[in-house]
Design an enzyme around this catalytic site. Structure first.
Site, mmCIF file in Angstrom:
data_model
loop_
_atom_site.group_PDB
_atom_site.id
_atom_site.type_symbol
_atom_site.label_atom_id
_atom_site.label_comp_id
_atom_site.label_asym_id
_atom_site.label_seq_id
_atom_site.Cartn_x
_atom_site.Cartn_y
_atom_site.Cartn_z
ATOM 1 C CB SER A 326 -0.863 -0.056 1.406
ATOM 2 O OG SER A 326 -1.806 -1.058 1.434
ATOM 3 C CB SER A 471 -13.349 0.243 1.042
ATOM 4 O OG SER A 471 -12.579 0.368 0.016
ATOM 5 C CG ASP A 619 -5.037 -7.405 2.117
ATOM 6 O OD1 ASP A 619 -6.413 -7.915 1.553
ATOM 7 O OD2 ASP A 619 -4.658 -6.497 1.745
#
Ligand code: NAP
Length: 738
Positions: A326, A471, A619
């Protein structure tokens, strides 16, 4: 259905006509192969060399009895030949040509026939050589080459099928394109390079005094670059006239590029020169990977990679896992939008973050590297991005697509974002819908799926958005769009999600106001270049944390791991399960907290995973499922429906795989109920999902038999070098390529 082909007539027995005739004669695909050339001696030579079954002198007879006719004469001669044969062509005869340009051949056919016959399908084999004439005929010429068919509105699908099979029988791959597209593509990829080669050799050859020296000392590069200047002059003369407009516009683009380079050299503008060279080098590498079938995961997955993990073992030592995905994505995005030069270290050289990097290069940003995790970004400022030359292809990367859509919605130019097959199935409405509320114009494919077509030049308005789902990608997308909107943009999240965008914006000197679960940006600011040392990715570290947590005798330290509070769900969950996990040497690097993580084996117990931890570990669930299997008692996962729309339906993929390995597990709509127990060996599917693949590799530590994991090529998307690092830590996994 068209009738069977018993007679094929090839008109023009040169290199292409002769090669096709010979290939068809050898594979007996199109009946009797009859050859006609205006020079009967050539036809006879073709017959004697075994290229054709029959050489004819009288074209009319052969035309009226042929089932299939191929025009293999120079493009300039096509109209004359069509005129000669048109009156004798039977209604159901199939006709094609091999001309290197298509617009002019189609125009000629329209002039000759008026209504073009349904059996006419223009074609162009992208194969050839500098030789000409029937003596050069080579039946392997088309093997592994492409042939473009450009069917017309009138062409029947039966005829297209017949010509497709004809070319495939020569070993070629057939593509279908419209006529204009063909001429445009060929002008850029074939006709322009030929012009450059002819012109360069001609220019150098005119140097009266030292031209022999120039050619004598010319190195391999010159030879490679100018090889095509040995092609047939008449043919290229004809092609230039036949594809005049498309070729002229390519020549104009090229001339402008060359003029820019000349100006940069003249005034010593190093940044422009390096810009051109680094962009070209990167583009060349990008294309080479596409050409060799390895660009991004779409192409990667063409190569079958299987993991085979032997049972048992334990993990120990000190390791460092690759940089955070990220943060790597965002370092490129914000570095590109900043004023000044941003230096990044520890950048994750995985397929996904490289896709973001390429997208910004495509939008004119000069980026050097990555070289051993080092990247230098010459920022262009918030308003400095340029229109990319074509669609931005982001491979398998959902992060790239969702974050970029926010930025692109606010640009002055139109863009298209496309991805690989798996990304094309993922929902993008969740970003497109709120962006539309801001005034963006975005078209998606059915059900909000990619590709996204984003219209430039829209003035966005700031909104407040209450996210229906937690999100980080949606939040980041809107905040990035908010940099350009009129008025403030704020996003409230129903549960905490990753805040890397907010932290990094702040790191680049762009304030983000955080008020409880709401993040707000005010437009009109500036980003200032900075240094970013990307922490190791906690999601990658997770596989090793779980490995050490489930395996007796393990003692493992994972160094320099990012422990952003929005990402430490895995640490909290493992601790709740009883793991012996310590954070050492806690520190802050570029706004992000970092620590070394030491994990020693301790027996785990099953728990109901608190739902507030789910978004913080979203994740990590494939690995958490493995921890749960290794724990005593029942583990319940709920509130994790998001897992069903990740790279794969991760709940289903884990439930199916673990059942194959003998686990007692049931999937639920939003999670799973997992009983602790033992695993046997077996073969499981990763569904091209990197995290599923790595989770099953870790499971082998507690299995009684070998675990074979299919479709693991995508592990490179987030964790290059996973297998090697796992082996060095003590996991007995091997990679097999098929
Ligand atoms: P080539 O070796 O010169 O062959 C062309 C043949 O057609 C020659 O034997 C020529 O005879 C004959 N011909 C010319 N006008 C004719 C007419 N009115 N009637 C009957 N025969 C005639 O050229 P090629 O390389 O095969 O090219 C043929 C076609 O393929 C062209 O349309 C070209 O654009 C296309 N093509 C070429 C390549 C390549 O790399 N060479 C690649 C793809 C497509 P003469 O020798 O007496 O003129």
């Amino acid at each position: 259905m068209s009738k069977p082909i018993s007679k094929t007539l090839i008109i023009g027995l040169g290199l292409i006509g002769g090669s096709l005739a010979k290939a068809l004669k050898i594979n007996r695909h199109c009946g009797q192969i009859i050859g006609y050339d205006r020079d009967f001696e050539e036809s006879k030579a073709g017959y004697n060399a075994g290229v054709i079954d029959l050489a004819i002198e009288n074209l009319v007879d052969a035309v009226s009895t042929a089932d299939l006719i191929v025009l293999a004469v120079p493009v300039k001669a096509m109209e004359k030949v069509l005129m000669d044969i048109a009156p004798f062509i039977a209604e159901d005869t199939l006709i094609t040509d091999v001309g290197s340009t298509k617009g002019n051949v189609v125009a000629a056919a329209k002039r000759v026939f008026g209504d073009v016959p349904t059996g006419f399908v223009p074609g162009h084999p992208i194969a050839g050589s500098e030789k000409s004439g029937v003596a050069a005929a080579d039946h392997t010429l088309f093997e592994n080459h492409k042939v473009i068919l450009t069917p017309l509105a009138e062409s029947s699908s039966d005829s297209v099928n017949v010509f497709t099979r004809m070319w495939e029988s020569t070993g070629a791959e057939v593509l279908v394109m419209n006529v204009d597209k063909h001429d445009e593509v060929l002008a850029a990829t074939s006709h322009l390079p030929h012009m450059l080669a002819f012109s360069l050799v001609d220019t150098l050859a005119q140097e009266q005094d030292n031209n022999t020296d120039i050619f004598r000392y010319a190195a391999g590069g010159f030879r490679d670059f100018t090889r095509i200047a040995g092609s047939d002059p008449t043919m290229w003369h004809d092609i230039c006239l036949a594809n005049k407009q498309a070729l002229l516009s390519q020549l104009d683009r090229y001339t402008a590029g060359l003029a820019n380079l000349r100006a940069a050299i003249e005034c010593g503008d190093s940044e422009s020169m390096l810009g051109t060279f680094t962009r070209a080098k990167a583009a060349r590498e990008h294309f080479s990977r596409i050409l060799s079938g390895t660009a991004y995961s779409q192409h990667m997955s063409n190569q079958q990679v299987t993991f085979r993990a032997q049972p048992g073992g334990s993990v120990s030592g000190k390791i460092r896992v690759p940089g955070d995905k990220s943060i790597s994505h965002r370092s490129i995005m914000l570095g590109s939008l900043a004023d000044g030069v941003t230096e990044v270290t520890g950048f994750l050289e995985g397929e996904d973050s490289l896709a973001t990097l390429q997208a910004f290069r495509d939008m004119g940003v000069v980026i050097e590297g990555p070289d051993a995790g080092n990247v230098t970004i010459y920022g262009v400022g918030v308003n400095g991005l340029q229109a990319p030359p074509g669609p931005l292809y982001v491979g398998n990367s959902g992060t790239s697509m969702r974050l970029l859509s926010g930025l692109l919605a606010a640009q002055a130019f139109d863009t298209e974002l496309s991805g690989d097959e798996s990304l094309t199935k993922r929902p993008m409405g969740r970003v497109a819908d709120p962006l539309r509320l801001m005034g963006a114009e975005i078209e998606t494919a059915e059900n909000g799926r990619p590709p996204l077509k984003i219209k430039g030049g829209q003035s966005l308005k700031g909104i407040h958005y209450d996210m229906p789902m937690a999100s980080a990608q949606v939040k980041s997308c809107l905040l990035l769009a908010g940099l350009y909107a009129e008025g403030d943009t704020s996003v409230t999240e129903p549960a905490p999600t990753r805040d890397h965008t907010e932290r990094m914006l702040t790191g680049f000197g762009y304030p983000v106001e955080q008020n409880g679960s709401t993040a707000k940006v005010t437009p009109g600011g500036q980003l200032h270049a900075t240094r970013i040392d990307v922490p190791a990715d906690i999601s990658s570290a997770t596989f090793f944390m779980v490995a050490a947590a489930i395996c007796p005798d393990s003692d493992l330290t994972i160094e320099h791991v990012g422990i952003n509070p929005t990402r430490i769900g895995i640490i909290n969950i493992l601790r709740l399960m009883g793991a012996n996990l310590e954070l050492l040497n806690e520190r802050e690097v570029g706004g992000e907290p970092v620590a070394d993580i030491r994990i020693r084996y301790a027996p785990l117990k099953g728990i109901h995973i608190p739902e507030d931890q789910v978004p913080l570990a979203i994740d990590e669930f494939p690995a958490i499922f493995i921890a749960a299997i290794s724990a005593e008692g029942t583990t319940v996962v709920s509130g994790a429906e998001e897992l069903r729309v990740k790279e794969s339906d991760r709940i289903q993929a884990m439930v199916d795989g673990l059942k194959i390995l003998g686990a007692d597990i049931e999937g639920t709509e939003d999670g799973a109920v997992i009983q602790g127990g033992t695993l046997t060996g077996g073969t499981v599917e990763s569904h091209d999902d990197h995290r599923i693949a790595m989770a099953f590799a870790v499971a082998s530590l507690r299995s009684t038999g070998t675990i074979t994991i299919n479709e693991c090529a995508n592990v490179a998307t987030s964790f290059p070098g996973f297998v090697e690092l796992a082996q060095s830590a003590g996991i007995k996994v091997e990679k097999e390529k098929g």
